[in-house]
Design an enzyme around this catalytic site. Sequence first.
Site, PDB file in Angstrom:
ATOM      1  N   LYS A  55      71.792  51.133  73.176  1.00  0.00           N
ATOM      2  CA  LYS A  55      73.200  51.490  73.337  1.00  0.00           C
ATOM      3  C   LYS A  55      73.711  51.134  74.730  1.00  0.00           C
ATOM      4  O   LYS A  55      74.816  50.621  74.865  1.00  0.00           O
ATOM      5  CB  LYS A  55      73.344  52.970  72.981  1.00  0.00           C
ATOM      6  CG  LYS A  55      73.793  53.935  73.985  1.00  0.00           C
ATOM      7  CD  LYS A  55      73.642  55.339  73.427  1.00  0.00           C
ATOM      8  CE  LYS A  55      72.706  56.190  74.238  1.00  0.00           C
ATOM      9  NZ  LYS A  55      73.276  56.635  75.499  1.00  0.00           N
ATOM     10  N   THR A  56      72.873  51.351  75.723  1.00  0.00           N
ATOM     11  CA  THR A  56      73.281  51.007  77.084  1.00  0.00           C
ATOM     12  C   THR A  56      73.444  49.490  77.205  1.00  0.00           C
ATOM     13  O   THR A  56      74.390  48.993  77.816  1.00  0.00           O
ATOM     14  CB  THR A  56      72.243  51.494  78.102  1.00  0.00           C
ATOM     15  OG1 THR A  56      71.956  52.859  77.824  1.00  0.00           O
ATOM     16  CG2 THR A  56      72.757  51.365  79.510  1.00  0.00           C
ATOM     17  N   ASP A  76      80.332  56.388  77.426  1.00  0.00           N
ATOM     18  CA  ASP A  76      78.962  56.544  76.937  1.00  0.00           C
ATOM     19  C   ASP A  76      78.723  58.026  76.635  1.00  0.00           C
ATOM     20  O   ASP A  76      79.410  58.891  77.169  1.00  0.00           O
ATOM     21  CB  ASP A  76      77.992  56.058  78.026  1.00  0.00           C
ATOM     22  CG  ASP A  76      76.597  55.817  77.472  1.00  0.00           C
ATOM     23  OD1 ASP A  76      76.413  55.917  76.243  1.00  0.00           O
ATOM     24  OD2 ASP A  76      75.690  55.508  78.271  1.00  0.00           O
ATOM     25  N   GLU A  77      77.751  58.340  75.824  1.00  0.00           N
ATOM     26  CA  GLU A  77      77.376  59.723  75.490  1.00  0.00           C
ATOM     27  C   GLU A  77      78.597  60.533  75.048  1.00  0.00           C
ATOM     28  O   GLU A  77      78.820  61.668  75.483  1.00  0.00           O
ATOM     29  CB  GLU A  77      76.724  60.409  76.716  1.00  0.00           C
ATOM     30  CG  GLU A  77      75.575  59.647  77.343  1.00  0.00           C
ATOM     31  CD  GLU A  77      74.252  59.813  76.613  1.00  0.00           C
ATOM     32  OE1 GLU A  77      74.241  60.391  75.510  1.00  0.00           O
ATOM     33  OE2 GLU A  77      73.234  59.346  77.150  1.00  0.00           O
ATOM     34  N   GLN A 117      71.980  63.675  69.465  1.00  0.00           N
ATOM     35  CA  GLN A 117      71.540  63.887  70.841  1.00  0.00           C
ATOM     36  C   GLN A 117      72.537  64.717  71.649  1.00  0.00           C
ATOM     37  O   GLN A 117      72.540  64.674  72.877  1.00  0.00           O
ATOM     38  CB  GLN A 117      71.280  62.552  71.539  1.00  0.00           C
ATOM     39  CG  GLN A 117      70.102  61.793  70.929  1.00  0.00           C
ATOM     40  CD  GLN A 117      69.773  60.548  71.715  1.00  0.00           C
ATOM     41  OE1 GLN A 117      69.329  60.607  72.847  1.00  0.00           O
ATOM     42  NE2 GLN A 117      69.992  59.392  71.107  1.00  0.00           N
ATOM     43  N   ARG A 133      61.924  60.149  73.484  1.00  0.00           N
ATOM     44  CA  ARG A 133      61.705  59.517  74.790  1.00  0.00           C
ATOM     45  C   ARG A 133      60.411  58.718  74.765  1.00  0.00           C
ATOM     46  O   ARG A 133      60.163  57.878  75.617  1.00  0.00           O
ATOM     47  CB  ARG A 133      61.601  60.538  75.941  1.00  0.00           C
ATOM     48  CG  ARG A 133      62.790  61.447  76.189  1.00  0.00           C
ATOM     49  CD  ARG A 133      64.073  60.713  76.302  1.00  0.00           C
ATOM     50  NE  ARG A 133      64.764  60.680  75.030  1.00  0.00           N
ATOM     51  CZ  ARG A 133      65.752  59.846  74.749  1.00  0.00           C
ATOM     52  NH1 ARG A 133      66.167  58.981  75.632  1.00  0.00           N
ATOM     53  NH2 ARG A 133      66.333  59.866  73.570  1.00  0.00           N
TER      54      ARG A 133
END
Length: 738
Positions: free
Chosen positions: A33-34, A219-220, A250, A607
């Site tokens: 995504k980044t 983002d997020e 998330q 993670r």
Amino acid sequence: MAIALKDLNDVQRQAVTSAKKRILILAGAGSGKTRTLTYRIAHLINQKKVKPTEILAVTFTNKAANEMRARIAQLLNLEIKQLWIGTFHSIFARILRIEAEQLAVNRHFTIYDTDDQVNAIKKVMSSLNIAQQLHSPKMFQAKISQAKNRMQQPKDLERNTPDIFDNLLPEVFEKYNHFLRENNAVDFDDLLLLPIEVFDDHPAILEKYRKKFKHILIDEYQDTNKAQYSLVRRLVFDKNFIYVVGDEDQSIYRWRGADISNILNFNQDYPDAQIFRLEENYRSNSLILEGANGLVVHNRERLGKNLWTKKSKGEPITVLDSENENDEAKRIVEYIHNEIFTRKRSFKDIAILFRTNAQSRALEDELRRNALSYVVVGGVRFYERKEIKDVLAYLKIIANPLDGVSLRRIVNFPLRGIGDTTVNKIEKHAEALNISLLEGMGRVKEIATISSGMANRVTEFYELISKYRALSQEISAAELTSSLAHETGIISHLKNEYDQYESESRLENIYELFNSIEHFSREREKEGRDGSLIAFLEEVTLMSDIDSLDDSKNAITLMTLHSAKGLEFPVVFVTGLEMGLFPLQRNTAEPEELEEERRLLYVGMTRAEENLYLTYARSRRKYNTTVATVPSLFLDEIPAATIQLDLNQTSDRSQVKNRRQARREKIMDYFRQEDESQANDTPYTVGSMVYHETFGKGKIVKLEGHGEKMKISVRFEGNVSKKLIAQYANLTTLEISE
DNA sequence: CTTTATGGTTTTTTT
DNA sequence: AACCATAAAG
């Protein structure tokens, strides 16, 4: 030259190059995504000829912002100084300083952190004659922040509730806001609320930013709160492009006001929105991914996605059980040794995650004993250490002379014989003259009740501050700080007042502070950005734990699950999987809260790239007693096929099954007990009046425990405080009379 | 008035 | 570890 899009998969490439105005990207963990966001910005600048000044990119941490800026620069092969990229808080702080003329504060405003906020509330409480023993200032701080997160004003809060505390809240809230403005200060939440006010009161200013930020990227998005959402809604108009990326699985900041429906309802807010789903995971082996997926499907509040990977199965998730928290740490270290020596991992490949900061203690002890290098993210944060906060308070008062909270903090530090009583007298005088506390100190001689000896001391202090305020115009922030720390006697205080070990570590921190100021100014000037003292103070206050993580060091990383968001490691340990700890006790009753805890574990599990360990202890020290624990219900929700037990214990499948069954029963018991303690709730509430045979009338100050064993602290008339056991106290509850 | 010593309390996660 | 309230000494 066009940027290379060959590093992207099909969906990513479409999402990067789409010409649609409103785009939502649902991006699962580890789905790039980044990368997508980074390429999108590079694509806009390179292909669409969008000017960097026309882009606003919002990230969740400053660290993420810096990394993204660097990667874009790398892709484009040019510096992009004018790109606005940062967290909501830092971006709108910047806008607030620009538009400060429209506000009740000026552009030198100080940002109060939680600690400063509590101090401000204490002042407000004492001016309203509210006893801190009856109502905790921290509670007010939390409730006010919560209200602000929901965009509620004092007048929006209900005033006639049965709870005394809630009745006081609107007034404290109102006065607190007023206090902040008088001190030329804002809190974290104001950084979002005040720009909304400015935009609503001055349409021309809103128009200016709508024109400027043609492309807004966030983002997020799943962790935005109502204020952040409202800011975005205002900025996105006809011609603006809005591009949001997030993952509802998330979302882990509900307790801070984050509203998952912002992302769930994106296509209702923007009906023509184009939605992309990034579902290929590039990070984790498939057993790990399967385990995490199997866990999160237990949540109801989600859009649902099918995260998959081309990666091989890899090794199953290992569950480690242990006697207690020290044993847990030992087992983890055993496995770390194994990872390092047999699998040839290095320290930096390994992360240990926990639910609460307090858990790091036992882990740190064990790592230290085994000479394994580690870093702890967060915990007692650098800029929140006492010695650092003291020096920063001097800098704050120099930058913003109206800041009374910082002034009070340092007026008698190091000790110069100016106590509370004297400061209160000066404050009263200053209020009468409608001048600031600092100015009041300059005119201390006007106050008859202050002796001349005392007045001299105050004047000397006032002149010290004045001198440095003048100096701040001439010398660099770093020089100023160093000179100040020496002249005020802070350095010699730290040398003398603590034992050798303590004093060395505190001095080291101070020197590190000097370095970081110098580094900050140097870097900022190189980039052509604001490197002033105020800019430094702002950066420091808005810095997150993870921002200060130095990942060039080869060390095992210890941090909370919250801090781990966005990171990845070959080997991950998630610790303390016990009922009451993870999920945390107070978050087990409400289904929404339990779902958030589950998402938090999902974040932790995803993670891991290659090896994932989940650990729990059968008993754990809590405060000062050891309590038996029940393994987390989450362990049973993870598909059994993805799990193996401790490699060091021989076990066959039937044993695994039996253990599962035993755990399940324990969990049922846990919930049963929780229910009982809820049902047993006594008629007592904090703040209510009670009557006792011998002590008379009193007010309940505090309740501990449940049912008959509940301990009740009561403050009786005549200022007599007693701690009573509910079972024996024989208290009568009295009607609340206003 | 101010300082210092003492003991008790406190933590969930963070911008 | 940091912060409070309290009491006693300076």
